[in-house]
Scaffold this motif. Sequence first.
Motif, PDB file in Angstrom:
ATOM      1  N   LYS A 187       0.819  -1.204   0.000  1.00  0.00           N
ATOM      2  CA  LYS A 187       0.000   0.000   0.000  1.00  0.00           C
ATOM      3  C   LYS A 187       0.860   1.263   0.000  1.00  0.00           C
ATOM      4  CE  LYS A 187      -4.300  -1.626   2.115  1.00  0.00           C
ATOM      5  NZ  LYS A 187      -5.218  -1.477   3.261  1.00  0.00           N
ATOM      6  N   SER A 188       0.479   2.207  -0.818  1.00  0.00           N
ATOM      7  CA  SER A 188       1.083   3.550  -0.836  1.00  0.00           C
ATOM      8  C   SER A 188       2.602   3.512  -0.965  1.00  0.00           C
ATOM      9  CB  SER A 188       0.696   4.328   0.437  1.00  0.00           C
ATOM     10  OG  SER A 188      -0.698   4.384   0.579  1.00  0.00           O
ATOM     11  N   VAL A 189       3.101   2.643  -1.820  1.00  0.00           N
ATOM     12  CA  VAL A 189       4.542   2.620  -2.055  1.00  0.00           C
ATOM     13  C   VAL A 189       4.814   2.773  -3.546  1.00  0.00           C
ATOM     14  CG1 VAL A 189       4.639   0.085  -2.237  1.00  0.00           C
ATOM     15  CG2 VAL A 189       6.703   1.357  -1.642  1.00  0.00           C
ATOM     16  N   GLN A 190       5.758   3.639  -3.854  1.00  0.00           N
ATOM     17  CA  GLN A 190       6.147   3.837  -5.245  1.00  0.00           C
ATOM     18  C   GLN A 190       7.255   2.844  -5.576  1.00  0.00           C
ATOM     19  OE1 GLN A 190       8.007   7.680  -6.488  1.00  0.00           O
ATOM     20  NE2 GLN A 190       6.216   7.864  -7.807  1.00  0.00           N
ATOM     21  N   ILE A 191       7.064   2.096  -6.639  1.00  0.00           N
ATOM     22  CA  ILE A 191       8.056   1.087  -7.038  1.00  0.00           C
ATOM     23  C   ILE A 191       9.048   1.718  -8.011  1.00  0.00           C
ATOM     24  CG2 ILE A 191       8.408  -1.153  -8.118  1.00  0.00           C
ATOM     25  CD1 ILE A 191       5.587  -1.906  -7.322  1.00  0.00           C
ATOM     26  N   HIS A 192      10.316   1.549  -7.708  1.00  0.00           N
ATOM     27  CA  HIS A 192      11.366   2.035  -8.607  1.00  0.00           C
ATOM     28  C   HIS A 192      12.060   0.856  -9.281  1.00  0.00           C
ATOM     29  CE1 HIS A 192      10.847   5.675  -6.127  1.00  0.00           C
ATOM     30  NE2 HIS A 192      11.290   6.317  -7.202  1.00  0.00           N
ATOM     31  N   GLY A 193      12.475   1.094 -10.506  1.00  0.00           N
ATOM     32  CA  GLY A 193      13.218   0.088 -11.251  1.00  0.00           C
ATOM     33  C   GLY A 193      14.624   0.577 -11.524  1.00  0.00           C
TER      34      GLY A 193
ATOM     35  N   ARG B  32      -1.511 -13.009  -6.932  1.00  0.00           N
ATOM     36  CA  ARG B  32      -1.701 -12.756  -5.501  1.00  0.00           C
ATOM     37  C   ARG B  32      -1.107 -11.406  -5.096  1.00  0.00           C
ATOM     38  NH1 ARG B  32       0.151 -18.791  -4.227  1.00  0.00           N
ATOM     39  NH2 ARG B  32      -1.871 -19.798  -4.065  1.00  0.00           N
ATOM     40  N   SER B  33       0.076 -11.105  -5.644  1.00  0.00           N
ATOM     41  CA  SER B  33       0.722  -9.842  -5.288  1.00  0.00           C
ATOM     42  C   SER B  33      -0.061  -8.656  -5.826  1.00  0.00           C
ATOM     43  CB  SER B  33       2.162  -9.810  -5.825  1.00  0.00           C
ATOM     44  OG  SER B  33       2.180  -9.737  -7.240  1.00  0.00           O
ATOM     45  N   LEU B  34      -0.649  -8.804  -7.010  1.00  0.00           N
ATOM     46  CA  LEU B  34      -1.431  -7.722  -7.605  1.00  0.00           C
ATOM     47  C   LEU B  34      -2.780  -7.557  -6.912  1.00  0.00           C
ATOM     48  CD1 LEU B  34      -0.781  -8.418 -11.401  1.00  0.00           C
ATOM     49  CD2 LEU B  34       0.253  -6.624 -10.002  1.00  0.00           C
ATOM     50  N   LYS B  35      -3.325  -8.674  -6.423  1.00  0.00           N
ATOM     51  CA  LYS B  35      -4.662  -8.637  -5.816  1.00  0.00           C
ATOM     52  C   LYS B  35      -4.655  -8.022  -4.422  1.00  0.00           C
ATOM     53  CE  LYS B  35      -8.439 -11.661  -4.304  1.00  0.00           C
ATOM     54  NZ  LYS B  35      -8.839 -13.061  -4.033  1.00  0.00           N
ATOM     55  N   ASP B  36      -3.903  -8.620  -3.496  1.00  0.00           N
ATOM     56  CA  ASP B  36      -3.952  -8.202  -2.094  1.00  0.00           C
ATOM     57  C   ASP B  36      -2.616  -7.748  -1.531  1.00  0.00           C
ATOM     58  OD1 ASP B  36      -6.751  -8.748  -1.639  1.00  0.00           O
ATOM     59  OD2 ASP B  36      -6.236 -10.862  -1.795  1.00  0.00           O
ATOM     60  N   GLY B  37      -1.532  -8.027  -2.248  1.00  0.00           N
ATOM     61  CA  GLY B  37      -0.220  -7.628  -1.763  1.00  0.00           C
ATOM     62  C   GLY B  37       0.343  -8.579  -0.725  1.00  0.00           C
ATOM     63  N   VAL B  38       1.386  -8.105  -0.021  1.00  0.00           N
ATOM     64  CA  VAL B  38       2.064  -8.928   0.980  1.00  0.00           C
ATOM     65  C   VAL B  38       2.090  -8.225   2.326  1.00  0.00           C
ATOM     66  CG1 VAL B  38       3.531 -10.060  -0.734  1.00  0.00           C
ATOM     67  CG2 VAL B  38       4.357  -8.010   0.428  1.00  0.00           C
ATOM     68  N   LEU B  39       2.188  -9.043   3.370  1.00  0.00           N
ATOM     69  CA  LEU B  39       2.257  -8.548   4.736  1.00  0.00           C
ATOM     70  C   LEU B  39       3.703  -8.587   5.204  1.00  0.00           C
ATOM     71  CD1 LEU B  39       0.058  -7.901   7.096  1.00  0.00           C
ATOM     72  CD2 LEU B  39       0.844 -10.102   7.995  1.00  0.00           C
ATOM     73  N   TYR B  40       4.209  -7.468   5.711  1.00  0.00           N
ATOM     74  CA  TYR B  40       5.480  -7.465   6.427  1.00  0.00           C
ATOM     75  C   TYR B  40       5.133  -7.666   7.905  1.00  0.00           C
ATOM     76  CZ  TYR B  40       8.265  -5.855   2.410  1.00  0.00           C
ATOM     77  OH  TYR B  40       8.914  -5.756   1.201  1.00  0.00           O
TER      78      TYR B  40
END
Length: 432
Positions: A83-89, A183-191
């Motif tokens: 949530k609310s994270v910008q992904i950089h490549g 799964r990652s696109l749908k609900d993401g992951v929990l830290y």
Amino acid sequence: MFKYDVAIVGGGLAGLTAANFLVREGKKVVVLEKSNRLGGRAMTNEKNGVLMNLGPHGLYISGDAMTILTELGLSIPGGNASKSVQIHGILNKSVQVIPTDFSSIMSSSLLSWKSKFAFGKLMLKLMKLNVDSIPEITLTEWADAEISDPMVRHIFYSICRLTTYTNAPTLQLAKPVLKQVQRSLKDGVLYVDGGWGTIVEKLKCQAISAGVEIFTSKNVTSIEHHENGQIIQCSDGKMFEAQECIVAAPPKEAMKMIKGAEQTSLSLWNEQAIPVTASCIDLGLKKLPNQQHQFAIGLDQSLFFTNQSRAAKLTHDGTVVVSLAKYNSPLEEINAHADKKQLESLMDLLHPGWRKEVVVQQFLPKLTVSYDFPHIKRKVNPGPSIPEMRGIFIAGDWAGHEEVLANAAVASGKRAAQEILKTNEMIIVKEG
């Protein structure tokens, strides 16, 4: 001689999951772990008050592991890292924003107009894809058929590496990878708050309170198969007898422990196993030098960076905990020194001046991510039972069927426990 209904060799996620399912059905269960700590790769190290996993970890919110842990009544604390994270490549030693929605696709300087259209089309396809309809082909074969744009393919492969921790597209079966991507696109992951040691502790405490006996520093040297039970010998001379035995250990270790294993299906499962490794650096920092760079993936290199503290509570004093990984190809030799320099260079690129902020650090030159994964050279899925040895079962991250990583470990533990319970029911019915 200590007697039990089920002996479980290995106190990682697979073994502890199996123990919990068995004990709640009334089985007398013992867990034997060779290390002085439970958890395996799910261990969390504490260094000067900083909690550090073994490399980057994420629990898929809609994955098998979370579903099964919930089924066991466990609540896992943490935050959604997606949530609310910008992904950089990272491409050609430069940092660029990877688009994640329609507006960012349109404004992206990483993609040409033609590539933007192709990327948007791919993301839509991945969200709606019926994964079960995919034939037994490799990830490369699927990508070659579906993605023609080179930059879009770079991004796609980087997402696949990220979700599976595996850098082997010519070997990986497409279906399990794409299921993980969905799964990652749908609900993401929990830290996980407190690191993955929190999951291990919850599994352990629930098992013990239900009656499971757990022994650490118990190195199993041999398992003798008998039709009326299994004899487990430990290096300290202690012996255990159990009607059934689950070996939740890597395939090579299982082969060494189980007498006569070379004449069974376990031998084939061991031969076909392809271990996956990564080189990792975990850091505790006084502060993150560049607040914009919270999450980054390599597009032309198999690299990954994440700030785990943005979603999980891992310290009490505000120390920032970050992880970096290089996903090693199982087809290439590993150079630990070169890998470390590459990961440090990634930190230099993302967070100049990071060295003066270091509080604690750990370097894992060759972390085994999993001991096998669903791949094209796998002739048959391993386990849960060893057909030639009634009463002996296997579990672990390498014993996944279409699951990978922690999902495979937890699912295989449940699968082994269910097989034991089903077999026992059949015997009771037959005798009745």
